[in-house]
Design a protein around this motif. Structure first.
Motif, PDB file in Angstrom:
ATOM      1  N   LEU A   1      -2.179  -5.798 -14.546  1.00  0.00           N
ATOM      2  CA  LEU A   1      -3.112  -4.722 -14.197  1.00  0.00           C
ATOM      3  C   LEU A   1      -4.029  -4.352 -15.359  1.00  0.00           C
TER       4      LEU A   1
ATOM      5  N   PHE B   1       7.128  -7.249  -6.526  1.00  0.00           N
ATOM      6  CA  PHE B   1       6.709  -6.137  -7.372  1.00  0.00           C
ATOM      7  C   PHE B   1       7.933  -5.433  -7.969  1.00  0.00           C
TER       8      PHE B   1
ATOM      9  N   MET C   1      -6.077  -3.374  -7.210  1.00  0.00           N
ATOM     10  CA  MET C   1      -4.849  -3.724  -7.927  1.00  0.00           C
ATOM     11  C   MET C   1      -4.069  -4.785  -7.168  1.00  0.00           C
ATOM     12  N   LEU C   2      -4.041  -4.677  -5.830  1.00  0.00           N
ATOM     13  CA  LEU C   2      -3.314  -5.656  -5.031  1.00  0.00           C
ATOM     14  C   LEU C   2      -3.941  -7.039  -5.141  1.00  0.00           C
TER      15      LEU C   2
ATOM     16  N   LEU D   1      -2.676  -8.361  -8.399  1.00  0.00           N
ATOM     17  CA  LEU D   1      -1.272  -8.759  -8.246  1.00  0.00           C
ATOM     18  C   LEU D   1      -1.165 -10.075  -7.493  1.00  0.00           C
TER      19      LEU D   1
ATOM     20  N   TYR E   1       0.828  -1.211   0.000  1.00  0.00           N
ATOM     21  CA  TYR E   1       0.000   0.000   0.000  1.00  0.00           C
ATOM     22  C   TYR E   1       0.866   1.266   0.000  1.00  0.00           C
TER      23      TYR E   1
ATOM     24  N   LEU F   1      -1.003   2.295  -6.059  1.00  0.00           N
ATOM     25  CA  LEU F   1      -1.604   0.964  -5.926  1.00  0.00           C
ATOM     26  C   LEU F   1      -2.849   1.022  -5.047  1.00  0.00           C
ATOM     27  N   THR F   2      -3.920   0.387  -5.520  1.00  0.00           N
ATOM     28  CA  THR F   2      -5.179   0.318  -4.765  1.00  0.00           C
ATOM     29  C   THR F   2      -5.413  -1.122  -4.323  1.00  0.00           C
TER      30      THR F   2
ATOM     31  N   LEU G   1       3.065  -5.470 -16.105  1.00  0.00           N
ATOM     32  CA  LEU G   1       1.919  -4.832 -15.462  1.00  0.00           C
ATOM     33  C   LEU G   1       0.875  -4.353 -16.454  1.00  0.00           C
TER      34      LEU G   1
ATOM     35  N   MET H   1       5.871   3.254 -10.350  1.00  0.00           N
ATOM     36  CA  MET H   1       5.548   2.332  -9.246  1.00  0.00           C
ATOM     37  C   MET H   1       6.690   1.329  -9.018  1.00  0.00           C
TER      38      MET H   1
END
Length: 535
Positions: free
Chosen positions: A489, A463, A448-449, A452, A439, A444-445, A471, A502
């Protein structure tokens, strides 16, 4: 000093072979020297080190053997003692070589045959090297030749000083050649192979057309007009985009020529292939309108991130825009390098109505409002709950029929809805065992996590080890078709630049780089992006 006949004959042979094979005279003389060395070794013993030198001016031949000076002689044919060497050369020392002249020798039948084979092989190798260097430097040129033979549809072409091949798939469809026919083609590859250099020609390569136009249009040859892109369906249709460096010269008109004379010369060489010549522009929307001619375009919508274009045409223009078997839109796509989707005005209208209904249903469900309020929000251009949640309150209140209290209530409901979804995603993230510290990477939200985590990326180190392509995905163009590969993503509005930022943040957090490395790392990422081939 008089030169004997056999010496003159030796030089004459070297000159004749060099002229016939178009190779350097010294290469032939060196081949003769190697042949004589081999023949002498057959006489004096293969272990003997023998050297032969032919004077390139007089033809005089000198032959000697080399003996290594050693402490203890173990190989008499290759070595000699220091004591003996000092009788010949007082300054001799261990490790040097002593040279002993050898008398001229007569070549027997077997020795002569062996020498001939050495010379022939050396000359053949030199000829192959010469041909490779000559034609490798001519890749990208048009050559003329004569058909020597046709094997299984492949055409073997005699170029005068070498042979080339036009493979069946590099010939224009329905094109037939017979022995003795003249042929013009484009050199696109030259390779070294066991049987000699292979020269590959093509009549379907886009650059073949470019070179033909260069021969017919002086302005292209002089660099005033530039060919920016070519797309071909060999033997059927082609599109070529041109631009002019001189505003007073019309690039399309110059390529067409007086009464079409220039373009017709190219068409004739390409077996009647129809050619559309369009003006190049850096504005993609204008370029696609020109590329889809003769169809009329009503509307163009660009998706720059995916390099995709949506084109709306009148209903009656659909078949013209697509072309026979999709040829027109396919060539336009190849010319521009973007994917093109063709829609009719009716299809676009139906799609818009469908999207409007879906957005209205989304607002009704998420905000718990009636249909009229939901449709009002959709008609005002709101396409997502996020827009409603984070827009200025005044903009919602400005909608006819709404006031500040209504706008505040709608925004509160939108925020509550998003928080509930975020909480659900966070619970799913925890279930996937994705680290909380992710976080801390900006951008990144929770959603998104989750994506991932489903792809096995669960820690900052995981990451940090990703590339931008992993991504956001990437595209590859093959045979004129663009194939899209999705990234982890996919479906999230993340650009390549944002993904790179990121990843750099993750590498910084993981300790892989320091703050001082960031400018250099960013420069390297930019260089990699610039080096990516055009799709």
């Amino acid at each position: 000093m008089a030169v004997s006949a056999n010496r003159l004959e030796l030089l004459q042979i070297a000159d004749a072979v060099a002229r016939e094979k178009s190779i350097d005279r010294m290469i032939v003389i060196e081949a003769m020297q190697d042949a004589m060395e081999k023949a002498a070794k057959a006489r004096y013993g293969s272990e003997t080190e023998i050297r032969v030198e032919i004077n390139p001016r007089s033809g005089e031949t000198r032959m000697w053997r080399l003996l290594e000076i050693v402490e203890t002689v173990e190989e008499p044919g290759r070595q000699t003692s220091l004591k003996y060497a000092k009788t010949k050369n007082p300054s001799a020392k261990i490790g040097d070589f002593l040279t002993e002249p050898l008398p001229p020798m007569e070549f027997g039948r077997i020795a002569a045959q062996s020498a001939k084979q050495v010379i022939v092989q050396k000359v053949r190798d030199a000829e192959r090297d010469r041909m490779y260097e000559e034609y490798h430097g001519r890749i990208g040129e048009i050559v003329n030749g004569t058909v020597k033979r046709v094997e299984y549809g492949n055409v073997i072409v005699d170029l005068g000083r070498g042979e080339a091949i036009i493979r069946r798939d590099e010939l224009i469809p329905r094109e037939m050649y017979r022995y003795g026919d003249r042929v013009r083609a484009y050199i696109y590859d030259v390779r070294r192979e066991q049987r000699g250099p292979q020269i590959f020609l093509s009549r379907t390569h886009p650059q073949f057309m470019a070179k033909l136009f260069m021969q017919e249009v002086p302005e292209i040859y002089d660099g005033i007009i530039t060919i920016r892109s070519i797309a071909r369906d060999p033997g059927s249709r082609a599109k070529i985009a041109v631009t002019s460096n001189d505003s007073s010269i019309d690039p399309v008109g110059a390529c067409v020529g007086m009464r079409g004379s220039r373009v017709q010369a190219v068409v004739g060489e390409l077996q009647g292939e129809k050619i559309d010549i369009i003006p190049w522009t850096d504005t993609i929307a204008d370029l696609v309108v020109s590329a889809l001619q003769p169809a009329d375009v009503a509307k163009v919508v660009l998706d720059e991130q995916a390099e995709r274009i949506e084109v709306v045409v009148p209903d009656e223009q659909l078949s013209l825009a697509i072309g026979r078997r999709g040829q027109n839109v396919r060539l336009a796509s190849q010319l521009i390098g973007w994917d093109i989707d063709i829609l009719t005005e009716q299809e676009e209208s139906e799609r818009r109505q469908k999207e409007f209904s879906e957005r209205s249903a989304l607002f009704m469900d998420a905000l718990d409002v009636d249909e009229m309020v939901a449709q009002l929000l959709a008609s005002e251009g709101f396409s997502s709950i996020e827009e409603l949640a984070y827009i200025e309150l005044d903009e919602i209140a400005a909608i006819q029929g709404f006031d500040e209290e209504t706008a505040g209530e709608l925004q509160t409901r939108a925020v509550d809805y998003l928080n509930a979804i975020e909480q659900a995603h966070d619970d799913e993230r925890k279930a996937l065992d994705v680290a909380d510290e992710l976080y801390e990477i900006p951008g990144l939200t929770a959603a998104m996590l989750v994506a991932l985590g489903k792809d096995g990326i669960k820690t900052v180190e995981d990451f940090a080890g990703c590339a931008a392509d992993d991504l956001v995905g990437w595209s590859e163009r093959k045979d004129g078709e663009v194939k899209r590969f999705d990234g982890t993503l996919k479906g999230f509005p993340v650009s390549r630049e944002e993904a790179e930022e990121m990843i750099l943040s993750a590498r910084l957090k993981a300790g892989w780089i320091t703050e001082a490395d960031l400018p250099a790392a960013q420069h390297e990422a930019d260089a990699e992006a610039d080096a990516e081939p055009a799709e």
